[in-house]
Design a protein around this motif. Structure first.
Motif, PDB file in Angstrom:
ATOM      1  N   THR A 251      -9.090   6.425   6.699  1.00  0.00           N
ATOM      2  CA  THR A 251      -9.922   5.442   8.003  1.00  0.00           C
ATOM      3  C   THR A 251     -11.091   6.117   8.508  1.00  0.00           C
ATOM      4  OG1 THR A 251      -7.853   5.209   9.235  1.00  0.00           O
ATOM      5  CG2 THR A 251      -9.332   4.655  10.520  1.00  0.00           C
TER       6      THR A 251
ATOM      7  N   GLY B 287      -3.654   1.818  11.749  1.00  0.00           N
ATOM      8  CA  GLY B 287      -2.435   2.565  10.476  1.00  0.00           C
ATOM      9  C   GLY B 287      -1.477   2.427  10.502  1.00  0.00           C
TER      10      GLY B 287
ATOM     11  N   TRP C  96      -5.587  -2.558   6.939  1.00  0.00           N
ATOM     12  CA  TRP C  96      -5.885  -2.407   5.809  1.00  0.00           C
ATOM     13  C   TRP C  96      -4.945  -0.692   5.100  1.00  0.00           C
ATOM     14  CZ3 TRP C  96      -9.868   1.983   5.025  1.00  0.00           C
ATOM     15  CH2 TRP C  96     -10.324   2.968   6.483  1.00  0.00           C
ATOM     16  N   GLN C  97      -5.518  -0.431   3.796  1.00  0.00           N
ATOM     17  CA  GLN C  97      -5.117   0.810   3.061  1.00  0.00           C
ATOM     18  C   GLN C  97      -6.207   1.419   2.332  1.00  0.00           C
ATOM     19  OE1 GLN C  97      -2.451  -1.601   0.355  1.00  0.00           O
ATOM     20  NE2 GLN C  97      -1.054  -0.944   1.323  1.00  0.00           N
ATOM     21  N   THR C  98      -5.632   2.752   2.636  1.00  0.00           N
ATOM     22  CA  THR C  98      -6.460   3.987   0.958  1.00  0.00           C
ATOM     23  C   THR C  98      -6.774   3.030   0.152  1.00  0.00           C
ATOM     24  OG1 THR C  98      -4.862   5.561   1.988  1.00  0.00           O
ATOM     25  CG2 THR C  98      -6.700   6.308   0.638  1.00  0.00           C
ATOM     26  N   GLU C  99      -6.166   2.568  -0.029  1.00  0.00           N
ATOM     27  CA  GLU C  99      -6.586   1.862  -1.921  1.00  0.00           C
ATOM     28  C   GLU C  99      -6.992   0.856  -1.599  1.00  0.00           C
ATOM     29  OE1 GLU C  99      -3.744   2.335  -0.185  1.00  0.00           O
ATOM     30  OE2 GLU C  99      -1.726   2.938  -2.116  1.00  0.00           O
TER      31      GLU C  99
ATOM     32  N   THR D 232       0.887  -4.968  -2.215  1.00  0.00           N
ATOM     33  CA  THR D 232       0.296  -3.969  -0.640  1.00  0.00           C
ATOM     34  C   THR D 232       1.298  -3.042  -0.350  1.00  0.00           C
ATOM     35  OG1 THR D 232       1.413  -5.002   0.807  1.00  0.00           O
ATOM     36  CG2 THR D 232      -0.970  -5.504   0.123  1.00  0.00           C
TER      37      THR D 232
ATOM     38  N   VAL E 216       1.386  -7.937  10.166  1.00  0.00           N
ATOM     39  CA  VAL E 216       2.088  -7.071   9.149  1.00  0.00           C
ATOM     40  C   VAL E 216       3.380  -5.820   9.142  1.00  0.00           C
ATOM     41  CG1 VAL E 216       1.542  -4.738   7.059  1.00  0.00           C
ATOM     42  CG2 VAL E 216       0.179  -6.518   7.969  1.00  0.00           C
TER      43      VAL E 216
HETATM   44  O1  PRX Z   1       1.518  -0.011   5.911  1.00  0.00           O
HETATM   45  C1  PRX Z   1       0.614  -0.223   6.144  1.00  0.00           C
HETATM   46  C2  PRX Z   1      -0.410   0.777   7.344  1.00  0.00           C
HETATM   47  O2  PRX Z   1      -0.456   1.548   6.789  1.00  0.00           O
HETATM   48  C3  PRX Z   1      -0.586   1.459   5.245  1.00  0.00           C
HETATM   49  C4  PRX Z   1      -1.750   2.151   4.719  1.00  0.00           C
HETATM   50  O3  PRX Z   1      -1.564   3.609   5.103  1.00  0.00           O
HETATM   51  P1  PRX Z   1      -2.929   4.764   4.844  1.00  0.00           P
HETATM   52  O4  PRX Z   1      -3.074   3.837   2.987  1.00  0.00           O
HETATM   53  O5  PRX Z   1      -2.775   6.006   5.126  1.00  0.00           O
HETATM   54  O6  PRX Z   1      -3.919   3.587   5.715  1.00  0.00           O
HETATM   55  C5  PRX Z   1      -3.670   3.632   7.216  1.00  0.00           C
HETATM   56  C6  PRX Z   1      -5.540   3.684   7.736  1.00  0.00           C
HETATM   57  C7  PRX Z   1      -6.105   2.364   7.054  1.00  0.00           C
HETATM   58  C8  PRX Z   1       0.071  -0.334   5.272  1.00  0.00           C
HETATM   59  O7  PRX Z   1       0.570  -0.497   3.550  1.00  0.00           O
HETATM   60  N1  PRX Z   1      -0.734  -0.229   7.978  1.00  0.00           N
HETATM   61  C9  PRX Z   1      -2.341  -0.150   8.304  1.00  0.00           C
HETATM   62  N2  PRX Z   1      -3.199  -0.604   8.407  1.00  0.00           N
HETATM   63  C10 PRX Z   1      -1.632  -1.432   9.181  1.00  0.00           C
HETATM   64  C11 PRX Z   1      -0.866  -1.018   9.144  1.00  0.00           C
HETATM   65  N3  PRX Z   1       0.616  -2.577   9.610  1.00  0.00           N
HETATM   66  C12 PRX Z   1       0.417  -2.828  10.583  1.00  0.00           C
HETATM   67  N4  PRX Z   1      -0.628  -3.155  11.284  1.00  0.00           N
HETATM   68  C13 PRX Z   1      -1.685  -2.721  10.721  1.00  0.00           C
HETATM   69  N5  PRX Z   1      -3.153  -3.043  11.182  1.00  0.00           N
END
Ligand code: PRX
Length: 631
Positions: free
Chosen positions: A295, A371, A398-401, A483, A497
């Motif tokens: 982020t 997150g 979203w995600q790190t990926e 994902t 989600v």
């Molecule tokens: O499970 C989801 C959750 O965080 C994961 C991704 O984690 P990371 O790669 O550390 O990135 C976090 C910041 C982008 C996802 O697979 N996640 C992230 N955003 C959300 C979420 N779960 C629900 N709602 C969200 N807005």
């Protein structure tokens, strides 16, 4: 350079275009950036290998787009505001010109220290402007940055340094975190005992501490930059050259290095930033994340600066000196867009309304979360108390990926529903799959969240191990990026989600693999084996619950728990320590030796009456012991 969609109707049209003719859609956006050589093709991909390339043969440098490009029109505009941990420390502001000069200066310093294009640099830093400067300087000279969150232990850092074969570490003497000061350089020194690739360590003086400086290896930031010219030609990078590696936890093995590249990441972070936050030229934008996580990369540094925005970074924590700090800072800097994590919202909500009520927050236009899933209660509080009932909440999934925001509202344009992230961004084909990998059509359904097509900032590989990238994300369901999340879609097509469906625990928005924590616990000499699961935690979203089998039953369970927590802190970092540790006589296993985590999860969730079928267990009696002694 204004990439904003300005109505929901326009979003719907753009979304349609982006799916029907993605090349044309992304080409129009990418054209607005500065390329040293035009790309020849927009996208070439297959999800089988996987092999995804964007803006092929394009040459650019992301920092020319984030800095140089703005100098003529925004040279005197504030690019970066830094708010210190201590409210009495003056904040710092850098105009685009000043930031450009500081980045160039440090780029020259890196070169003088022997860094060349392609070299990897690990950053283990406080949330100070120098962290952003170091990332940008690394990108400018074509080096690859890998930021390690400054809460990870020496062991965790060493793993990452070794995996990346980093040539340099950039760190500080220590950092301020609320009322505490935390050492960093000593942690680096410890890590480097088992890292042989590192030739240089640059140390930023944050606390004026006396630290060990190893002759020939360690150099102070201020010495390294002393006398360096404030101009540095940006290295010519291919679109697909690596910009950074960011390590993240998966369900198996050690953390993996997620790789993002110059061209696609640039286009997608800028596009998503402007649209999700509906950023306007004079706005002040604040994301409270740490640059140690994705982020911070995408929405403190790159997305905002690529958009010519004023971005703020904060050194401290939400509760120091009191639980009103976030709101006081919003008023102080007249913040227009505020982006934080559900865990922070829940923690501040628990501190009472008086802190937020004591501030005005009238400058806010859009508030966001990221997150982890946000529960309705926290969503309502955020909306009413922080947004005063007139700011849209963008719940960004979203995600790190993924590199950038994938599913989210766009400022006030989109319909909003508590705890729903909403609709996918243009270019993102989000689908729900069943167990067999078949798309589930219709509304009011639940399934595995997958993406059907590439977007510019999709993960390219896991550093040094492409096969791991393929098996983790592209092999579960052929033809899709998987994902790891489960999601719902309502009757209007909005996504919610729900959370991870794999062995990943999301604690305060940070990901940990259960295997990673189990490996750490198993290092205790009296531990035979362990199993870790997540359980609902009021503030953190999920807490870590560990079931531990010991060789000799601990006579002092609390002391044994403390030892286990120490080991996890040492191996991974304090952020990964289990909240609950239950000593058990055995783990529920199937006859083939597989741990039935479903049972452990139910017990941890406080629902031992919903264990389901336990008849396939090798020894069902262990379950009684687990249920009876549950914490
Ligand atoms: O499970 C989801 C959750 O965080 C994961 C991704 O984690 P990371 O790669 O550390 O990135 C976090 C910041 C982008 C996802 O697979 N996640 C992230 N955003 C959300 C979420 N779960 C629900 N709602 C969200 N807005």
């Amino acid at each position: 350079m204004d990439l904003r969609i300005k109505s929901f109707k326009e979003y719907e049209e753009k979304y349609k275009q982006s799916i029907e003719d993605p090349d044309h859609f992304w080409d129009q956006i990418a054209q607005t950036f500065q390329w040293q050589q035009a790309y020849k093709e927009v996208c070439k991909w297959n999800f089988d290998e996987p092999n995804v390339k964007w803006f092929l043969e394009g040459k650019l440098n992301i920092t020319e787009n984030a800095l140089d490009r703005h100098l003529a029109t925004r040279g005197n505009k504030t690019a970066l505001i830094w708010e210190a941990n201590d409210p009495n420390t003056p904040s710092q502001k850098f105009t685009y010109r000043e930031l450009y000069e500081r980045v160039c200066e440090f780029s020259n310093a890196l070169k003088a220290q022997g860094i060349e294009k392609g070299d990897r640099i690990v950053l283990y830093m406080p949330m100070v402007p120098e962290l952003a400067i170091a990332c940008l300087a690394s990108a400018r000279i074509g080096a690859v940055h890998s930021v390690v969150f400054a809460g990870f232990s020496a062991n965790a850092m060493a793993d990452r340094i070794n995996d990346a074969q980093a040539k340099m570490v950039i760190t500080a003497d220590g950092l301020n975190r609320g009322a505490k000061q935390v050492a960093l350089k000593t942690v680096v020194d410890e890590a480097l005992e088992s890292c042989h690739s590192v030739e240089k360590v640059v140390v930023f003086n944050c606390l004026d501490w006396k630290v060990n400086m190893e002759e020939g290896r360690d150099v102070w930031w201020h010495d390294a930059t002393n006398g360096m010219p404030a101009e540095c030609k940006a290295e010519v990078m291919d679109s697909e050259d690596i910009l950074f590696i960011l390590y993240t936890s998966g369900s198996t093995g050690k953390p993996k290095g997620v790789v993002h590249t110059h061209g696609g990441y640039m286009v997608y972070t800028a596009f998503s930033f402007q649209n999700v936050f509906q950023y306007e030229e004079e706005d002040i934008y604040w994301c409270t994340a740490d640059i140690g996580w994705i982020t911070g990369h995408s929405y403190i540094v790159y997305g905002p600066l690529l958009s010519g925005a004023t971005t703020m970074m904060f050194e401290g924590v939400p509760t120091f000196p009191d639980a009103g700090r976030f709101w006081q800072v919003c008023d102080k800097h007249q913040v227009n867009q505020f982006y934080t994590a559900p865990t922070a919202i829940r923690a501040l909500m628990a501190c009472g309304d008086e802190h937020v009520d004591a501030t005005s927050l009238s400058s806010l236009k859009v508030i966001g979360t990221v997150g982890e899933p946000i529960n309705e209660e926290a969503w309502d509080w955020y909306y009413e108390k922080v947004g005063k009932g007139n700011c849209p909440i963008v719940d960004t999934w979203w995600q790190t990926e993924t590199g950038g925001i994938m599913i989210s509202g766009l400022g006030s344009l989109s319909p909003m529903k508590a705890s729903y992230a909403g609709y996918p961004l243009p270019g993102v084909q989000a689908v729900l799959l069943d167990q067999e990998g078949k798309e589930i059509e219709g509304s009011d359904i639940e399934g595995y969240l997958a993406i059907k097509n590439p977007w510019p900032s999709i993960i390219r590989t896991t550093y040094g191990d492409h096969e791991r990238c393929r098996t983790t994300y592209f092999s579960h369901y052929k033809g899709y990026y998987f994902t790891g999340d489960g999601a719902k879609r309502d009757e209007n097509g909005m996504f919610r989600v729900i959370g991870r469906v794999d062995d990943v625990i999301n604690v305060s928005g940070h990901r940990f693999g259960t295997a990673e924590i189990e490996d750490a616990i198993d290092n205790h000499e009296n531990v035979v084996e362990s199993a870790v699961v997540g359980y609902p935690h009021e503030i953190k979203g999920q807490g870590i619950y560990a079931y531990v089998v010991c060789e000799i039953e601990p006579t002092d369970p609390d002391a044994a728990r403390a030892e286990i927590i120490d080991i996890v802190s040492e191996q991974i970092g304090k952020i990964a320590k289990p909240e609950k540790i239950q000593f058990v006589s055995g783990l529920p296993k199937t006859r083939s030796g597989k741990i039935m985590r479903r049972i452990l999860r139910k017990v941890a969730e406080g629902e031992p009456d919903k264990l389901g079928d336990t008849s396939t267990l090798l020894d069902p009696s262990v379950v009684d012991d687990i249920v009876q002694n549950a914490l």
